[in-house]
Design a protein around this motif. Sequence first.
Motif, short mmCIF file in Angstrom:
data_model
loop_
_atom_site.label_atom_id
_atom_site.label_comp_id
_atom_site.label_asym_id
_atom_site.label_seq_id
_atom_site.Cartn_x
_atom_site.Cartn_y
_atom_site.Cartn_z
N LEU A 154 0.85 -1.19 0.00
CA LEU A 154 0.00 0.00 0.00
C LEU A 154 0.89 1.24 0.00
O LEU A 154 2.00 1.21 0.54
CB LEU A 154 -0.87 0.04 1.27
CG LEU A 154 -2.02 -0.95 1.40
CD1 LEU A 154 -2.60 -0.85 2.81
CD2 LEU A 154 -3.10 -0.67 0.37
N PRO A 155 0.42 2.34 -0.56
CA PRO A 155 1.17 3.60 -0.41
C PRO A 155 1.13 4.05 1.05
O PRO A 155 0.33 3.56 1.85
CB PRO A 155 0.44 4.57 -1.33
CG PRO A 155 -0.94 4.01 -1.43
CD PRO A 155 -0.80 2.52 -1.36
N ARG A 156 1.98 5.01 1.38
CA ARG A 156 1.95 5.57 2.73
C ARG A 156 0.58 6.20 3.03
O ARG A 156 -0.18 6.52 2.12
CB ARG A 156 3.06 6.63 2.88
CG ARG A 156 4.46 6.05 2.95
CD ARG A 156 5.50 7.17 2.96
NE ARG A 156 6.84 6.68 3.21
CZ ARG A 156 7.63 6.14 2.30
NH1 ARG A 156 7.20 6.01 1.05
NH2 ARG A 156 8.83 5.71 2.61
N ARG A 157 0.32 6.38 4.31
CA ARG A 157 -0.92 7.04 4.72
C ARG A 157 -0.98 8.45 4.13
O ARG A 157 0.04 9.15 4.06
CB ARG A 157 -0.98 7.13 6.25
CG ARG A 157 -1.17 5.80 6.95
CD ARG A 157 -0.98 5.96 8.46
NE ARG A 157 -1.82 7.01 9.00
CZ ARG A 157 -3.08 6.85 9.39
NH1 ARG A 157 -3.63 5.65 9.31
NH2 ARG A 157 -3.78 7.85 9.88
N PRO A 158 -2.16 8.92 3.73
CA PRO A 158 -2.25 10.28 3.16
C PRO A 158 -1.89 11.35 4.18
O PRO A 158 -1.40 12.42 3.80
CB PRO A 158 -3.71 10.38 2.72
CG PRO A 158 -4.44 9.32 3.47
CD PRO A 158 -3.45 8.22 3.69
N GLU A 159 -2.14 11.09 5.47
CA GLU A 159 -1.79 12.03 6.52
C GLU A 159 -0.94 11.32 7.57
O GLU A 159 -1.43 10.45 8.29
CB GLU A 159 -3.04 12.61 7.18
CG GLU A 159 -3.87 13.49 6.25
CD GLU A 159 -5.02 14.15 6.98
OE1 GLU A 159 -5.05 14.06 8.23
OE2 GLU A 159 -5.87 14.74 6.31
N PRO A 160 0.34 11.66 7.68
CA PRO A 160 1.21 11.02 8.68
C PRO A 160 0.73 11.30 10.10
O PRO A 160 0.12 12.33 10.37
CB PRO A 160 2.58 11.65 8.43
CG PRO A 160 2.51 12.22 7.05
CD PRO A 160 1.09 12.62 6.85
N ARG A 161 1.00 10.39 10.99
CA ARG A 161 0.75 10.62 12.41
C ARG A 161 1.84 11.52 12.98
O ARG A 161 2.99 11.47 12.55
CB ARG A 161 0.77 9.29 13.17
CG ARG A 161 -0.45 8.41 12.95
CD ARG A 161 -0.33 7.16 13.82
NE ARG A 161 -1.57 6.38 13.81
CZ ARG A 161 -1.86 5.46 12.91
NH1 ARG A 161 -0.99 5.19 11.94
NH2 ARG A 161 -3.00 4.80 12.97
N LEU A 162 1.48 12.29 13.99
CA LEU A 162 2.48 13.11 14.67
C LEU A 162 3.29 12.29 15.65
O LEU A 162 4.46 12.59 15.91
CB LEU A 162 1.79 14.27 15.41
CG LEU A 162 1.09 15.31 14.53
CD1 LEU A 162 0.44 16.37 15.41
CD2 LEU A 162 2.08 15.95 13.56
N ARG A 163 2.68 11.22 16.18
CA ARG A 163 3.38 10.39 17.17
C ARG A 163 3.11 8.92 16.88
O ARG A 163 1.97 8.46 16.98
CB ARG A 163 2.93 10.72 18.59
CG ARG A 163 3.22 12.15 19.02
CD ARG A 163 2.68 12.40 20.44
NE ARG A 163 2.70 13.83 20.75
CZ ARG A 163 1.76 14.69 20.39
NH1 ARG A 163 0.74 14.27 19.66
NH2 ARG A 163 1.84 15.96 20.72
#
Length: 254
Positions: A154-163
């Motif tokens: 899968l591609p990376r998440r559209p919105e990265p997590r901050l933590r």
Amino acid sequence: MSMCVLDAGDAAFTVEFGDAIDPDLLAAVNALDVGIARLQAEGGLPGVIETMPTFRSLTVFFDPLQTGREILLEALRPLFAASGHSGGDNGRLWQLPVCYEGIFAPDLAETARSLGVSEDEVVALHSGSEYLVYMLGFLPGFPFMGDLPKALRLPRRPEPRLRVPPGSVAIATGLTAIYPWKSPGGWHLLGRCPVTLFDAGRESPSLLAAGDHVRFVPVSMAEYERIERSLKSGDIEPQHWLTRRGAEQAEVSR
């Protein structure tokens, strides 16, 4: 195998072996890195400060007051030829416990839906493969491992997590990884590993090294917590999960 040398300022150069993520390229990089370390141990290559391996290249940093690019390239020429014929397999196999349950697997359900399979199938696919550690980067001790089964890509998440919590086991594109520290991150989190990947107090701070192989062994949350307690108390050392490729499979706990 193609190879080229690129300048990186007046105190470094990069040896590139290709332009892909490929085990053969990694073997060449590791062979050159090991060869340089051996020459240094024998008292050769004065002026070389350090090397930095990646998926497909090795950067050599040197002191220009002690040596120069052409001098080093001439000294390394025999290693260039040898690196293209090395298997590069150090034989180390880590069988690391991973809990794919509850809060440790925040993206498991979403990943399964995106791939059109069940959560159990995702776990079986991820834990059923043996991964090659291509390189360490991004964070101290962070292993980029491949190659992920095509059914899990899968591609990376559209919105990265901050933590992202330390120990998180994640996937993105064709790779899998373990976050050794709390940090931002955009990969899909499938589980968590209780084994500490980086400890500055150890002789070798990074538990994993390029060329290692890793298999993930599913454990329950209760077993995860037991292992975590045993590691903190010193009853189990991280080396407990190290074996050799082809050897009889080690137990996850004793």
